[in-house]
Structures are given as C-alpha cells and as structure tokens.
Write a protein that holds these residues in place. Sequence first.
Motif, PDB file in Angstrom:
ATOM      1  N   PHE A 114       0.837  -1.199   0.000  1.00  0.00           N
ATOM      2  CA  PHE A 114       0.000   0.000   0.000  1.00  0.00           C
ATOM      3  C   PHE A 114       0.877   1.256   0.000  1.00  0.00           C
ATOM      4  O   PHE A 114       0.486   2.307  -0.500  1.00  0.00           O
ATOM      5  CB  PHE A 114      -0.898  -0.013   1.247  1.00  0.00           C
ATOM      6  CG  PHE A 114      -1.970   1.035   1.231  1.00  0.00           C
ATOM      7  CD1 PHE A 114      -3.190   0.780   0.616  1.00  0.00           C
ATOM      8  CD2 PHE A 114      -1.767   2.276   1.821  1.00  0.00           C
ATOM      9  CE1 PHE A 114      -4.179   1.748   0.586  1.00  0.00           C
ATOM     10  CE2 PHE A 114      -2.753   3.247   1.788  1.00  0.00           C
ATOM     11  CZ  PHE A 114      -3.968   2.986   1.173  1.00  0.00           C
ATOM     12  N   THR A 229      -0.832  -6.536   6.237  1.00  0.00           N
ATOM     13  CA  THR A 229       0.152  -5.981   7.187  1.00  0.00           C
ATOM     14  C   THR A 229       0.008  -4.458   7.273  1.00  0.00           C
ATOM     15  O   THR A 229       0.379  -3.838   8.256  1.00  0.00           O
ATOM     16  CB  THR A 229       1.602  -6.326   6.770  1.00  0.00           C
ATOM     17  OG1 THR A 229       1.753  -6.042   5.376  1.00  0.00           O
ATOM     18  CG2 THR A 229       1.937  -7.773   7.030  1.00  0.00           C
ATOM     19  N   TYR A 237     -10.407  -5.476   0.913  1.00  0.00           N
ATOM     20  CA  TYR A 237     -10.069  -4.090   0.552  1.00  0.00           C
ATOM     21  C   TYR A 237      -9.618  -4.037  -0.913  1.00  0.00           C
ATOM     22  O   TYR A 237     -10.061  -3.184  -1.695  1.00  0.00           O
ATOM     23  CB  TYR A 237      -8.956  -3.522   1.462  1.00  0.00           C
ATOM     24  CG  TYR A 237      -8.198  -2.420   0.766  1.00  0.00           C
ATOM     25  CD1 TYR A 237      -8.809  -1.196   0.521  1.00  0.00           C
ATOM     26  CD2 TYR A 237      -6.910  -2.631   0.265  1.00  0.00           C
ATOM     27  CE1 TYR A 237      -8.152  -0.200  -0.196  1.00  0.00           C
ATOM     28  CE2 TYR A 237      -6.246  -1.644  -0.453  1.00  0.00           C
ATOM     29  CZ  TYR A 237      -6.870  -0.434  -0.681  1.00  0.00           C
ATOM     30  OH  TYR A 237      -6.227   0.542  -1.411  1.00  0.00           O
ATOM     31  N   THR A 241     -10.655  -1.879  -5.158  1.00  0.00           N
ATOM     32  CA  THR A 241      -9.831  -1.052  -6.056  1.00  0.00           C
ATOM     33  C   THR A 241      -9.927  -1.523  -7.520  1.00  0.00           C
ATOM     34  O   THR A 241      -9.354  -0.892  -8.408  1.00  0.00           O
ATOM     35  CB  THR A 241      -8.332  -1.104  -5.645  1.00  0.00           C
ATOM     36  OG1 THR A 241      -7.840  -2.435  -5.880  1.00  0.00           O
ATOM     37  CG2 THR A 241      -8.137  -0.758  -4.183  1.00  0.00           C
TER      38      THR A 241
HETATM   39  C1  HEM Z   1       2.940 -12.540  -0.779  1.00  0.00           C
HETATM   40  C2  HEM Z   1       2.922 -11.430  -1.466  1.00  0.00           C
HETATM   41  C3  HEM Z   1       1.961 -10.295  -1.218  1.00  0.00           C
HETATM   42  C4  HEM Z   1       0.948 -10.201  -0.328  1.00  0.00           C
HETATM   43  C5  HEM Z   1       0.448 -11.240   0.670  1.00  0.00           C
HETATM   44  C6  HEM Z   1       0.363  -8.891  -0.501  1.00  0.00           C
HETATM   45  C7  HEM Z   1      -0.693  -8.412   0.239  1.00  0.00           C
HETATM   46  C8  HEM Z   1      -1.251  -7.159   0.118  1.00  0.00           C
HETATM   47  C9  HEM Z   1      -2.363  -6.661   0.900  1.00  0.00           C
HETATM   48  C10 HEM Z   1      -3.111  -7.458   1.959  1.00  0.00           C
HETATM   49  C11 HEM Z   1      -2.595  -5.387   0.522  1.00  0.00           C
HETATM   50  C12 HEM Z   1      -3.638  -4.428   1.094  1.00  0.00           C
HETATM   51  C13 HEM Z   1      -2.998  -3.390   1.993  1.00  0.00           C
HETATM   52  C14 HEM Z   1      -2.625  -3.940   3.351  1.00  0.00           C
HETATM   53  O1  HEM Z   1      -3.455  -3.970   4.264  1.00  0.00           O
HETATM   54  O2  HEM Z   1      -1.451  -4.345   3.522  1.00  0.00           O
HETATM   55  C15 HEM Z   1      -1.641  -5.081  -0.534  1.00  0.00           C
HETATM   56  C16 HEM Z   1      -1.586  -3.887  -1.238  1.00  0.00           C
HETATM   57  C17 HEM Z   1      -0.696  -3.627  -2.237  1.00  0.00           C
HETATM   58  N1  HEM Z   1       0.323  -4.444  -2.665  1.00  0.00           N
HETATM   59 FE1  HEM Z   1       0.643  -6.339  -2.140  1.00  0.00          FE
HETATM   60  N2  HEM Z   1       1.023  -8.224  -1.504  1.00  0.00           N
HETATM   61  C18 HEM Z   1       2.020  -9.041  -1.971  1.00  0.00           C
HETATM   62  C19 HEM Z   1       2.935  -8.763  -2.975  1.00  0.00           C
HETATM   63  C20 HEM Z   1       2.999  -7.567  -3.649  1.00  0.00           C
HETATM   64  C21 HEM Z   1       3.949  -7.260  -4.678  1.00  0.00           C
HETATM   65  C22 HEM Z   1       5.032  -8.195  -5.234  1.00  0.00           C
HETATM   66  C23 HEM Z   1       3.723  -5.993  -5.055  1.00  0.00           C
HETATM   67  C24 HEM Z   1       4.513  -5.262  -6.084  1.00  0.00           C
HETATM   68  C25 HEM Z   1       4.877  -4.017  -5.963  1.00  0.00           C
HETATM   69  C26 HEM Z   1       2.619  -5.478  -4.270  1.00  0.00           C
HETATM   70  C27 HEM Z   1       2.090  -4.216  -4.356  1.00  0.00           C
HETATM   71  C28 HEM Z   1       0.986  -3.778  -3.662  1.00  0.00           C
HETATM   72  C29 HEM Z   1       0.365  -2.489  -3.896  1.00  0.00           C
HETATM   73  C30 HEM Z   1       0.790  -1.445  -4.922  1.00  0.00           C
HETATM   74  C31 HEM Z   1      -0.697  -2.401  -3.006  1.00  0.00           C
HETATM   75  C32 HEM Z   1      -1.689  -1.248  -2.902  1.00  0.00           C
HETATM   76  C33 HEM Z   1      -2.900  -1.545  -3.784  1.00  0.00           C
HETATM   77  C34 HEM Z   1      -3.996  -0.480  -3.685  1.00  0.00           C
HETATM   78  O3  HEM Z   1      -4.214   0.080  -2.608  1.00  0.00           O
HETATM   79  O4  HEM Z   1      -4.627  -0.195  -4.724  1.00  0.00           O
HETATM   80  N3  HEM Z   1       2.198  -6.477  -3.441  1.00  0.00           N
HETATM   81  N4  HEM Z   1      -0.840  -6.174  -0.764  1.00  0.00           N
END
Ligand code: HEM
Length: 259
Positions: A114, A229, A237, A241
């Motif tokens: 995020f 996290t 959530y 988006t």
């Molecule tokens: C095991 C791998 C991953 C998991 C479990 C994961 C999980 C999440 C979760 C749960 C969110 C929601 C925000 C929060 O409460 O944390 C999030 C948001 C996001 N993650 Fe991941 N993520 C992973 C890998 C990645 C990777 C590789 C990228 C690449 C940059 C990424 C980019 C983002 C972005 C840009 C958002 C914001 C999306 C929005 O608000 O429109 N994530 N992620």
Amino acid sequence: MTEYGKDAPLSYNKYLKVPELIRLQETLSDPTSHDELLFIIIHQTYELWFKQILHEVDATGGWIDEGRMFRANHSLRAVVGIEKVLVTQIHILETMAQIGFLEFRDKLNPASGFQSMQFRELEFASGAKDEKILRFFEHDPFAHERLKRRFDAPSLADRFWSLLERGSFDVSSAEARVATIVEILTHPEKYPDLFNMQDLLIEHDENIALWRYHHVLMVERMLGMKRGTGGSEGANYLRTTLGKKFFPEIWEARTHLKV
Ligand code: HEM
C-alpha cells in the motif's frame, strides 16, 4: 572500490554496480526463512520496473505536449510491454508455500505494498489522483514531495485531452470526450496516430487492472481473508480497487460506437 580492484577498467560488474545490487536484499527473519529472499527480490524488481515505466510515462507526457506522436506512442509501447511482464511476474510469488510466507510475515508489520510510492506515482501520473492517498504519505517527506509534484502536474489523461483540444476536438465535457473518441474509433485511417494512442492508453489501463486482479487473487490464495500488514481488510479491501480507471471516457466510447 575494493570489489572492482584499484583503477580497474570498466566491467560489467562495475558499470551495473552488481556487488552493491546484490547486497541490497536484507532479510529480517532470524534464522532466515528460505522464502524471504524471493519476497524481497520480487518487490525490488517491481520497483525497478516502476522506475522505468515512470521514466517512459514522463517522456510520453513531454512528447504529447510537443505533438510528437511517433515518440509518444513509442514510449507508451514500452510501458505496456513492461506491464505485461509485471502481470505475469505475480505467478513467481505463487510458488511460495503459504506456511513459508507465514514464517516471516509478522516481521513485515506495519509495512505494506500500500505504501509503494512509485505505484502511487504511476496512478497519479496516469490520471487516478486521490487526495486521501497523498495525505497517507505525509509522514514520509521523500515520498510525499514526489507524490505532491505528480498530484499537481498534468496527468497523461490531462495531456491527451489537451492534445485533442489543440487538434480542434471538443473535450469540454465527459460526453464530448466520449464523442471525440467515438469519432477517432470510427475513422482510424483519418486519425492513425490518435487511434494508436488511445489504443495504447486503454491497454495501459487494462494492464494495471489485470495486475490489480492478479494481485488480489494471489493475496487470497496466500492469505485467505486475513488482514493486510498495512492494516486493511486484505483481499476484501483490494477488491474495492478493481474498478479504478485512468481513462473512463476511452472505455465508454466503445459502448457508443456504431457502424
Ligand atoms: C505474498 C505477497 C503479497 C501479499 C500477501 C500482498 C498483500 C497485500 C495486501 C493485503 C494489501 C492491502 C494493503 C494492506 O493492508 O497491507 C496489498 C496492497 C498492495 N500491494 Fe501487495 N502483496 C504481496 C505482494 C505484492 C507485490 C510483489 C507488489 C509489487 C509491488 C505489491 C504491491 C501492492 C500495492 C501497490 C498495493 C496497494 C494496492 C492499492 O491500494 O490499490 N504487493 N498487498
């Protein structure tokens, strides 16, 4: 620089700073969880590609302003090419065993994707500006300064509509913009550069939407309905988006197109 030897001539390692690069993956788990290296490398790889995409998007904006359509479309083609890799790259994360991820996941709190400054820059630079997201970065001066600059600058969408306005198309309202795109879609040979540009812009929008969808599916596969996290409701959530669009009028024009 000791790793290159004193007065060493230029080499692959020296030019690309490989010794420095491979020192940048610092795991937090202790003892180190096997999958944490993959987790760090995939995120760093995304950030490098985001950097390159932003470089191309910035160049595209300048070329649109100068009316240099060939160069603008050429850079947009690079953007959509990189994005295709970003969409499929998520599969690599799916090779991580859920239990292996849980071994180190708690250490990441409260960090989250995020907070990816460059992803937000890409959203803002493309046309999806959200003041709430800008405020979210207030405690991070480096990110906030970059995002504020992008928030205040014309986006790709703004520049595209200004280009059309300079070409004497009516872009004064959402309906007028839709009608302008319908005109371009109806006569591709009359407006070849504009036709290609709207096609590349919609592809950019589609690729980011595909990334969002692929990311949420991967998150659900990994975590089910656990909270993120970053503190959000996780997959629930992320599903809110999925409808984000940079160029809604370019999409809507398809509904109104007739032979
Ligand atoms: C095991 C791998 C991953 C998991 C479990 C994961 C999980 C999440 C979760 C749960 C969110 C929601 C925000 C929060 O409460 O944390 C999030 C948001 C996001 N993650 Fe991941 N993520 C992973 C890998 C990645 C990777 C590789 C990228 C690449 C940059 C990424 C980019 C983002 C972005 C840009 C958002 C914001 C999306 C929005 O608000 O429109 N994530 N992620």
